[in-house]
Design a protein around this motif. Structure first.
Motif, PDB file in Angstrom:
ATOM      1  N   LEU A  23      26.211 127.522 -11.090  1.00 28.95           N
ATOM      2  CA  LEU A  23      26.280 126.380  -9.608  1.00 28.95           C
ATOM      3  C   LEU A  23      25.793 126.711  -9.122  1.00 28.95           C
ATOM      4  N   ARG A  24      26.251 128.384  -8.665  1.00 29.37           N
ATOM      5  CA  ARG A  24      25.938 128.182  -6.806  1.00 29.37           C
ATOM      6  C   ARG A  24      24.877 128.584  -6.527  1.00 29.37           C
ATOM      7  N   HIS A  25      23.742 128.824  -7.092  1.00 23.36           N
ATOM      8  CA  HIS A  25      21.890 129.044  -7.028  1.00 23.36           C
ATOM      9  C   HIS A  25      21.639 127.795  -7.145  1.00 23.36           C
ATOM     10  N   LEU A  26      22.306 127.028  -7.317  1.00 27.02           N
ATOM     11  CA  LEU A  26      21.782 125.030  -7.516  1.00 27.02           C
ATOM     12  C   LEU A  26      21.359 125.550  -6.011  1.00 27.02           C
TER      13      LEU A  26
END
Length: 242
Positions: free
Chosen positions: A236-239
């Motif tokens: 999720l941190r790369h979205l």
């Protein structure tokens, strides 16, 4: 356990009307492999793969060649609103087992609303549930329950889109009971690791490689979801990142 005679034991290209390999959907590797090599269907056959890989195209073609509507329903139901199916079904042959049932059902979660409307507008002699009065998932399961004593081929295209986790388990139980009674054969396309774990199923994973037999624990969708559940923040941190 009674042995069900498989309505379809093998799917091959129809030799009298081969499909050109340079037109869609035969340009998809799984479709091309089906046409070149054929595929054997087990009592339960599960097809998994990414969006656009060709799994729905394959199961849709089998359903149409068997005599079902592309938008779902039983054999010879005649339900259709907006044709969008490929012509693959016209170029394949289905090989049956002697004495196998000839009926069947094709269930697509994305078109069930229209199919239930069709049933209301074309009632049969037997009263049946008013499926529109139930939730999407409840109506889907109610339909399987209502038709569970009808022998034949059950084809389901991504039914998990209508179902919760518990609903997926319930669907497996309902279909397993149909098989255990010797009444049916199941062909199922799915993104769900729950449905892919159908006991005793033969699993085919589709992708740029074509079709390949796989075990449940080796499926990309199982490995990916296990990894996500173990550490969702890693994904999720790369979205939204540039």
């Amino acid at each position: 356990m009674p042995r069900s005679r498989r309505p379809v034991r093998r799917v091959e290209e129809y030799p009298a009307d081969p499909m050109p390999r340079d037109v869609w959907p035969s340009t998809l590797a799984p479709v091309r492999q089906l046409l070149d090599e054929g595929i054997d269907l087990d009592t339960v056959t599960v097809v998994v793969g990414e969006n656009g890989a060709g799994k729905s195209t394959l199961v849709e073609a089998i359903a149409l060649a068997y005599g079902m509507s592309p938008e779902g329903g039983s054999t010879n139901s005649g339900h259709s609103t907006r044709p969008s199916e490929s012509q693959l079904w016209e170029h394949i042959a289905l090989h049956r087992e002697p004495g196998a049932p000839k009926g069947g059902f094709f269930l697509r979660a994305e078109t069930m609303h229209g199919f239930f409307t069709y049933l209301e507008e074309h009632p049969g002699a037997r009263p049946e549930p008013v499926f529109h009065e139930r939730s999407h998932g409840e109506s889907f399961l109610d339909f399987v329950i209502d038709r569970s004593q009808w022998p034949g081929l059950w084809i389901l295209d991504e039914p998990e889109s209508a179902l919760s986790f518990q609903g997926c388990l319930t669907l497996i139980g309902l279909l397993q009971a149909i098989i255990d009674d010797g009444l049916g054969q199941v062909v199922l396309s799915t993104h769900s690791p729950v449905l892919a774990a159908f006991p005793g199923a033969t699993i085919h994973e589709v992708g740029e490689w074509g079709l390949r037999r796989s075990s449940w624990e080796d499926l990309d969708l199982v490995r990916n979801q296990r990894s996500f559940l173990a550490s969702p923040e890693r994904y999720l941190r790369h979205l939204g990142a540039d």
